[in-house]
Design an enzyme around this catalytic site. Structure first.
Site, PDB file in Angstrom:
ATOM      1  N   ASP A   1       0.846  -1.200   0.000  1.00 30.68           N
ATOM      2  CA  ASP A   1       0.000   0.000   0.000  1.00 30.68           C
ATOM      3  C   ASP A   1       0.877   1.244   0.000  1.00 30.68           C
ATOM      4  O   ASP A   1       1.991   1.202   0.516  1.00 30.68           O
ATOM      5  CB  ASP A   1      -0.811   0.057   1.306  1.00 30.68           C
ATOM      6  CG  ASP A   1      -2.202  -0.493   1.158  1.00 30.68           C
ATOM      7  OD1 ASP A   1      -2.504  -1.067   0.115  1.00 30.68           O
ATOM      8  OD2 ASP A   1      -2.982  -0.346   2.111  1.00 30.68           O
TER       9      ASP A   1
ATOM     10  N   TYR B   1       1.977   4.759   1.714  1.00 36.08           N
ATOM     11  CA  TYR B   1       1.902   5.261   3.089  1.00 36.08           C
ATOM     12  C   TYR B   1       0.593   6.025   3.266  1.00 36.08           C
ATOM     13  O   TYR B   1       0.123   6.696   2.344  1.00 36.08           O
ATOM     14  CB  TYR B   1       3.071   6.196   3.380  1.00 36.08           C
ATOM     15  CG  TYR B   1       4.437   5.540   3.359  1.00 36.08           C
ATOM     16  CD1 TYR B   1       4.733   4.458   4.186  1.00 36.08           C
ATOM     17  CD2 TYR B   1       5.446   6.026   2.526  1.00 36.08           C
ATOM     18  CE1 TYR B   1       5.996   3.872   4.174  1.00 36.08           C
ATOM     19  CE2 TYR B   1       6.713   5.445   2.517  1.00 36.08           C
ATOM     20  CZ  TYR B   1       6.980   4.363   3.338  1.00 36.08           C
ATOM     21  OH  TYR B   1       8.226   3.797   3.330  1.00 36.08           O
TER      22      TYR B   1
ATOM     23  N   PHE C   1       7.814   2.592  -0.728  1.00 39.81           N
ATOM     24  CA  PHE C   1       8.817   2.813   0.325  1.00 39.81           C
ATOM     25  C   PHE C   1       9.381   4.235   0.349  1.00 39.81           C
ATOM     26  O   PHE C   1      10.106   4.598   1.264  1.00 39.81           O
ATOM     27  CB  PHE C   1       9.977   1.805   0.240  1.00 39.81           C
ATOM     28  CG  PHE C   1       9.565   0.384   0.499  1.00 39.81           C
ATOM     29  CD1 PHE C   1       9.236  -0.026   1.778  1.00 39.81           C
ATOM     30  CD2 PHE C   1       9.476  -0.542  -0.534  1.00 39.81           C
ATOM     31  CE1 PHE C   1       8.844  -1.339   2.035  1.00 39.81           C
ATOM     32  CE2 PHE C   1       9.087  -1.851  -0.295  1.00 39.81           C
ATOM     33  CZ  PHE C   1       8.767  -2.253   0.993  1.00 39.81           C
TER      34      PHE C   1
ATOM     35  N   HIS D   1      10.326  -8.920   5.123  1.00 39.58           N
ATOM     36  CA  HIS D   1       9.991  -7.516   4.881  1.00 39.58           C
ATOM     37  C   HIS D   1      10.870  -6.618   5.760  1.00 39.58           C
ATOM     38  O   HIS D   1      11.234  -7.007   6.877  1.00 39.58           O
ATOM     39  CB  HIS D   1       8.504  -7.288   5.215  1.00 39.58           C
ATOM     40  CG  HIS D   1       7.951  -6.006   4.715  1.00 39.58           C
ATOM     41  ND1 HIS D   1       8.098  -4.817   5.410  1.00 39.58           N
ATOM     42  CD2 HIS D   1       7.254  -5.705   3.603  1.00 39.58           C
ATOM     43  CE1 HIS D   1       7.508  -3.852   4.739  1.00 39.58           C
ATOM     44  NE2 HIS D   1       6.991  -4.353   3.631  1.00 39.58           N
TER      45      HIS D   1
END
Length: 223
Positions: free
Chosen positions: A68, A70, A81, A190
């Site tokens: 998704d 942020y 990211f 992750h």
């Protein structure tokens, strides 16, 4: 919404135009327009397709798959990211920079803006391209995942010698359609603080990416 209304780089538009007319995409656009009209949604509308505009299809060397955008104020900028200049770096991004430091000896940068990666051929692709403010996952299962699956499929089929970085179970599941015989697929935990100690730290994906690119005669990424 007509195809001409989709503001996306021409190298991608020519390959994805068939998707824009499909019922699922029309339904998705209707949903997204309603969401932007009725509340706060990230990223800003002009940056929904930023990952594609910043990295043309022909230029892609590396693909990083996120989930998704942020969902906090001023964070999402259309690249997974990444955050804009001057925005505090989220924990996952801090951990990415820590791994680069440990892997390649590079200092942690002051800015979390990853546009500089995109310009070098790193496609920073979220599976879902929009999200409601403070509501992670709020735009999942509305059609974005089908669209980004097509993106990954086209990259896997039409290109060769790409590096796919799949961090965490979600990205790894989404990456099942990648042809591992044609491309380098690197997997790890992750970079989230909840999982980085379980295999992201020490994965050396950044040096491994450059070693692979170099072995294929492709210019390396300046991480």
């Amino acid at each position: 919404m007509k195809e001409n209304d989709i503001k996306i780089d021409g190298s991608w538009k020519s390959r994805l135009s068939e998707e824009f007319g499909k019922p699922y995409f029309q339904s998705l656009i209707h949903f997204v327009k309603q969401e932007y009209a009725s509340g706060v949604v990230y990223p800003p509308g002009r940056e929904i397709f930023h990952s594609f505009d910043a990295c043309r299809f022909e230029d892609v060397k590396v693909v990083i798959i996120g989930q998704d955008p942020y969902h906090g104020p001023g964070q999402a900028n259309g690249l997974c990211f990444s955050v804009g200049d001057g925005v505090r770096q989220p924990p996952s991004l801090v951990n990415i920079f820590k791994e680069i430091r440990n892997d390649l000896g590079k200092p942690i940068p002051s800015s979390g803006n990853l546009d500089r990666w995109a310009r070098q051929g790193v496609l920073l692709l979220n599976a879902t391209l929009t999200v409601r403010a403070s509501s992670p996952g709020s735009h999942q299962n509305k059609g974005w995942e089908a669209f980004t699956d097509v993106v990954i499929q086209k990259l896997s089929t039409e290109k060769e010698n790409l590096v796919f970085l799949l961090w965490g179970a979600y990205a790894q599941k989404k990456g099942e359609i990648i042809d591992g015989n044609k491309h380098c697929v690197l997997v790890s935990a992750h970079p989230s603080p909840f999982s980085a100690d379980r295999g992201f730290f020490g994965c050396k994906h950044f040096s491994k990416t450059n070693q692979y690119l170099k072995s294929k005669g492709i210019s390396e990424i300046e991480w």
